[in-house]
Design a protein around this motif. Structure first.
Motif, PDB file in Angstrom:
ATOM      1  N   VAL B   5     -21.000  85.163   3.299  1.00  0.00           N
ATOM      2  CA  VAL B   5     -21.758  86.419   3.280  1.00  0.00           C
ATOM      3  C   VAL B   5     -20.893  87.517   2.656  1.00  0.00           C
ATOM      4  N   PRO B   6     -21.217  87.926   1.436  1.00  0.00           N
ATOM      5  CA  PRO B   6     -20.476  89.025   0.812  1.00  0.00           C
ATOM      6  C   PRO B   6     -20.961  90.355   1.393  1.00  0.00           C
ATOM      7  N   VAL B   7     -20.034  91.176   1.842  1.00  0.00           N
ATOM      8  CA  VAL B   7     -20.432  92.451   2.457  1.00  0.00           C
ATOM      9  C   VAL B   7     -19.764  93.620   1.746  1.00  0.00           C
ATOM     10  N   LYS B   8     -20.464  94.716   1.678  1.00  0.00           N
ATOM     11  CA  LYS B   8     -19.942  95.889   0.995  1.00  0.00           C
ATOM     12  C   LYS B   8     -19.958  97.082   1.937  1.00  0.00           C
ATOM     13  N   ARG B   9     -18.938  97.887   1.854  1.00  0.00           N
ATOM     14  CA  ARG B   9     -18.846  99.090   2.658  1.00  0.00           C
ATOM     15  C   ARG B   9     -19.394 100.228   1.807  1.00  0.00           C
ATOM     16  N   GLY B  53     -27.354  76.044  15.521  1.00  0.00           N
ATOM     17  CA  GLY B  53     -26.747  74.744  15.233  1.00  0.00           C
ATOM     18  C   GLY B  53     -26.978  74.265  13.810  1.00  0.00           C
ATOM     19  N   LEU B  54     -27.456  75.163  12.935  1.00  0.00           N
ATOM     20  CA  LEU B  54     -27.757  74.759  11.560  1.00  0.00           C
ATOM     21  C   LEU B  54     -26.609  75.077  10.609  1.00  0.00           C
ATOM     22  N   ALA B  55     -25.649  75.851  11.076  1.00  0.00           N
ATOM     23  CA  ALA B  55     -24.478  76.156  10.256  1.00  0.00           C
ATOM     24  C   ALA B  55     -23.249  75.999  11.139  1.00  0.00           C
ATOM     25  N   THR B  56     -22.120  75.707  10.489  1.00  0.00           N
ATOM     26  CA  THR B  56     -20.905  75.503  11.274  1.00  0.00           C
ATOM     27  C   THR B  56     -19.950  76.682  11.173  1.00  0.00           C
ATOM     28  N   GLU B  57     -20.006  77.393  10.051  1.00  0.00           N
ATOM     29  CA  GLU B  57     -19.038  78.465   9.879  1.00  0.00           C
ATOM     30  C   GLU B  57     -19.629  79.593   9.044  1.00  0.00           C
ATOM     31  N   VAL B  58     -19.347  80.829   9.454  1.00  0.00           N
ATOM     32  CA  VAL B  58     -19.799  81.997   8.692  1.00  0.00           C
ATOM     33  C   VAL B  58     -18.564  82.729   8.178  1.00  0.00           C
ATOM     34  N   VAL B  59     -18.461  82.820   6.865  1.00  0.00           N
ATOM     35  CA  VAL B  59     -17.302  83.478   6.253  1.00  0.00           C
ATOM     36  C   VAL B  59     -17.768  84.769   5.590  1.00  0.00           C
ATOM     37  N   ALA B  60     -17.182  85.889   5.990  1.00  0.00           N
ATOM     38  CA  ALA B  60     -17.515  87.173   5.363  1.00  0.00           C
ATOM     39  C   ALA B  60     -16.487  87.485   4.296  1.00  0.00           C
ATOM     40  N   LEU B  61     -16.950  88.154   3.249  1.00  0.00           N
ATOM     41  CA  LEU B  61     -16.046  88.446   2.154  1.00  0.00           C
ATOM     42  C   LEU B  61     -16.347  89.835   1.628  1.00  0.00           C
ATOM     43  N   SER B  62     -15.314  90.594   1.314  1.00  0.00           N
ATOM     44  CA  SER B  62     -15.560  91.887   0.691  1.00  0.00           C
ATOM     45  C   SER B  62     -14.554  92.105  -0.421  1.00  0.00           C
ATOM     46  N   CYS B  63     -14.998  92.759  -1.480  1.00  0.00           N
ATOM     47  CA  CYS B  63     -14.134  93.019  -2.623  1.00  0.00           C
ATOM     48  C   CYS B  63     -13.942  94.525  -2.729  1.00  0.00           C
ATOM     49  N   GLY B  64     -12.726  94.954  -2.930  1.00  0.00           N
ATOM     50  CA  GLY B  64     -12.484  96.378  -3.110  1.00  0.00           C
ATOM     51  C   GLY B  64     -11.116  96.776  -2.596  1.00  0.00           C
ATOM     52  N   LEU B 112     -24.491  77.772   1.385  1.00  0.00           N
ATOM     53  CA  LEU B 112     -25.417  78.883   1.228  1.00  0.00           C
ATOM     54  C   LEU B 112     -24.599  80.160   1.068  1.00  0.00           C
ATOM     55  N   VAL B 113     -25.043  81.026   0.135  1.00  0.00           N
ATOM     56  CA  VAL B 113     -24.485  82.372   0.076  1.00  0.00           C
ATOM     57  C   VAL B 113     -25.636  83.311   0.397  1.00  0.00           C
ATOM     58  N   ILE B 114     -25.443  84.178   1.382  1.00  0.00           N
ATOM     59  CA  ILE B 114     -26.481  85.161   1.704  1.00  0.00           C
ATOM     60  C   ILE B 114     -25.931  86.553   1.411  1.00  0.00           C
TER      61      ILE B 114
END
Ligand SMILES: Cc1cc2nc3c(=O)[nH]c(=O)nc-3n(C[C@H](O)[C@H](O)[C@H](O)COP(=O)(O)OP(=O)(O)OC[C@H]3O[C@@H](n4cnc5c(N)ncnc54)[C@H](O)[C@@H]3O)c2cc1C
Ligand SMILES: Cc1cc2nc3c(=O)[nH]c(=O)nc-3n(C[C@H](O)[C@H](O)[C@H](O)COP(=O)(O)OP(=O)(O)OC[C@H]3O[C@@H](n4cnc5c(N)ncnc54)[C@H](O)[C@@H]3O)c2cc1C
Lengths: 317, 249
Positions: B5-9, B53-64, B112-114
């Motif tokens: 999950v790419p997140v932006k501030r 139970g449909l996903a095993t890991e959620v990784v957040a990412l931010s660029c800046g 998946l990328v959301i």
């Protein structure tokens, strides 16, 4: 160098050209250059003749076939990409469809793109709103291929028809791709009402309407009297008063009718972003300090439950 | 299944942005920043898939720049398992962000990328679609509903005429619309815990991506203001004005 401009249109559900093409023509006119129009769809027969008679264009490119019927981003990119480098500018309307496929094409061609253009300063400099329209940025795009979505409300349509049709080039219909398929569609019909994008008058309701029943019972007859489209704030859509496709605002549709009537809408910046360039704005709200009054030409303070039926009745006379 | 999950501030949605007096940019100093609301919705969707139970890991990412780590802390507090920061002080335009995301995807191999459908500051609505193109993955923008299946995902998306359901082969990119879910709030204990979690740092150089901006913002300004209107005292006056003065009915 002479600009070569491609306008990518959309067809309405009835198979005819959407009037947004007229605004794209206006944007192309501001850019100056040879202009082609690309139409696409499952069956483009009716739209093709209309497109051939558009003023100020060179030729029509026609992409017609089953794989284009659904307007999937993957298919539209497959259709447009082989031609892309013949042009200096490719424009499409900033609709849900345009916003979906054009960034994909931009990345495939490794060019930056410009979203929601509201002004053309020169062939490489454009104005676009940011921060919910609170700010306009003037942006220079040095890419050799300039891709942009155009906010059609900012470009009054070019009128007129040509008498002699321009030539047509038929494009190969792209082969099906497994990446995505459409499995169902749910269209919400604005029974007998004009569409939000084209209506001369828009009647919009917000949380102040209180329920879906009230939204329809109060706004329906008023819209009927004015031959208006119905719109809504996000709150009204979230609460189920109105369907998602009539949300007006930063993250919904942008409209600029001759008359916009905001009823029970407070006027959050996100809502104003979608309607503040309307020619005349009327607000009906019980709170005299509601921010909507700051953009309204005419404000009426009071209970909408009394004022709206009164307004409808007065119009019926 | 891993979800990225790419997140932006961004400037908080309650604050009206102003242009700097000299038109060189947007005045942001000292103003409240928050996670882009669409990215909160994206995180919520990912976390719910994990809870189901449909996903095993959620990784957040931010660029800046270093400040974007604040957004990653919020993501961790909300329930992301890990956080990645791509450190850059360059103005990151959507194509550059998409290329950074592509490089991270090739390392992390999410299914998946959301993304959010748009960041409410620059309002570009481009990044997710660009990422899908670079990866040659299918895309579903403006998601209102996500249904995981075997090797595929069905997405109900909001369109200009209603909704439609797309079936995408996995892996795929989804961008969120407002009505996908109502994001939870981070609890205080989770906010405290998130402060101690590590944030992995990457750079565009390590990822082999050039992020130089392509578009040049020449100036920013506030749009023309509407002249102040008036309040009318009755329906009759309103109609008279609309007829005789504004001539719209
Ligand atoms: C990321 C994001 C994107 C958003 N995008 C959009 C968008 O695209 N479009 C949009 O509209 N919003 C959007 N919003 C939401 C926006 O911030 C507001 O919350 C929303 O517009 C409020 O809707 P409203 O005016 O109907 O409700 P409210 O703000 O609750 O206002 C209701 C109004 O009705 C009046 N009222 C109540 N009862 C009566 C009565 N009996 N008679 C007369 N008046 C009455 C009240 O005085 C009040 O002013 C977005 C928000 C976020 C965070
Ligand atoms: C005058 C001006 C000056 C600017 N200066 C700077 C600057 O100095 N530094 C700077 O960083 N930006 C700057 N920006 C902002 C920058 O140009 C935009 O952020 C950029 O164009 C991305 O657009 P967007 O965020 O609207 O993308 P969208 O395509 O609308 O974003 C969609 C989604 O992509 C993802 N995403 C987008 N950006 C990121 C990110 N950085 N990290 C992780 N996920 C992301 C999120 O999921 C987001 O919801 C400036 C903008 C302007 C107008």
């Amino acid at each position: 160098m002479e600009n070569r401009i491609l306008l990518v249109t959309e067809l309405g559900p009835d198979g005819h050209l959407k009037s947004s093409i007229r605004s794209l023509l206006a944007a192309a006119k501001a850019l100056k250059g040879d202009t082609d129009v690309l139409i696409w769809g499952g069956d483009t027969t009716s739209a093709l003749v209309e497109a051939q008679h558009l003023p100020g264009i060179h030729r029509v490119l026609n992409g017609s076939g089953a794989t284009l019927a659904e307007g999937l981003a993957e298919m539209l990119c497959a259709l447009v990409r082989p031609l892309a480098r013949q042009y200096t500018h490719i424009l499409t309307a900033a609709t849900a469809i345009g916003k979906n496929w054009m960034p994909r094409l931009a990345a495939l061609e490794d060019v930056a793109m410009i979203s929601d253009v509201v002004g053309v300063e020169s062939s490489d400099t454009f104005i676009r709103p940011i921060y919910a329209g609170s700010i306009w940025a003037t942006v220079c795009c040095p890419e050799s291929l300039k891709l942009m979505t155009v906010r059609t409300t900012a470009f009054p349509g070019v009128e007129g028809e040509r008498t002699e049709p321009v030539p047509v080039e038929n494009l190969p219909c792209p082969a099906a791709m497994p990446l995505s398929t459409r499995i169902s569609v749910h269209t919400h019909a604005q029974e007998g009402r004009p569409s939000l994008e084209n209506a001369r008058v828009v009647v919009s309701g917000g949380r102040g309407l209180g329920s879906a029943e009230h939204y329809e019972a109060l706004l329906g007859p008023l819209a009927e009297e004015l031959n208006a489209a119905l719109g809504a704030s996000r709150a009204a859509v979230d609460l189920g008063y109105a369907p998602n496709d009539v949300q007006v605002g930063q993250t919904g549709k942008v409209v600029a009718p001759d008359l916009y009537i905001a009823i029970g809408i407070s006027g959050a910046i996100q809502h104003l972003a979608g309607m503040q360039t309307s020619r005349v704005i009327v607000a009906i709200n019980k709170d005299p300090d509601a921010p909507i009054f700051a953009v309204a030409d005419y404000g009426l303070v009071g209970d909408l439950n009394l004022l709206v039926p009164e307004l409808t009745a007065a119009l019926q006379k | 299944m891993k979800i990225l999950v790419p997140v932006k501030r961004v400037l908080d949605y309650n604050i009206k942005a102003r242009a700097k007096a000299d038109g060189s940019g947007v005045a942001l100093a000292g103003l409240k920043m928050s996670l882009n609301p669409f990215d909160e919705i994206a995180l919520e969707a990912a976390i719910r898939l994990k809870e189901a139970g449909l996903a095993t890991e959620v990784v957040a990412l931010s660029c800046g720049d270093a400040m974007v780590q604040e957004g990653l802390r919020t993501a961790l507090a909300l329930g992301a398992d890990r956080a990645l920061w791509v450190s850059s002080t360059t103005e990151l335009q959507p194509l550059a962000v998409a290329k950074l995301l592509q490089a991270v995807v090739l390392r992390e191999m999410p299914t998946l990328v959301i993304c959010g459908k748009q960041a409410i500051d620059d309002d570009a609505n481009q990044t997710g679609q660009m990422l899908a193109a670079l990866l040659n993955w299918g895309q579903a923008t403006n998601a209102a509903e996500i249904q995981m299946g075997e090797g595929r995902v069905d997405v109900v998306r909001e369109t200009d005429g209603g909704t439609e359901t797309l079936r995408l082969l996995l892996p795929a990119v989804i961008t969120t619309d407002l009505r996908l879910n109502e994001p939870r709030y981070a609890t205080l204990p989770n906010i405290m815990k998130a402060r101690k979690k590590p944030i992995e740092t990457l750079t565009p150089e390590e990822l082999g991506v050039t992020v130089e901006p392509r578009l040049k913002t020449l100036r920013v300004q506030e749009p023309p203001q509407r002249p102040a209107g008036i309040k009318v005292d009755s329906v009759a006056t309103l109609l008279a004005r609309l007829k005789n003065e504004a001539k719209v009915i």
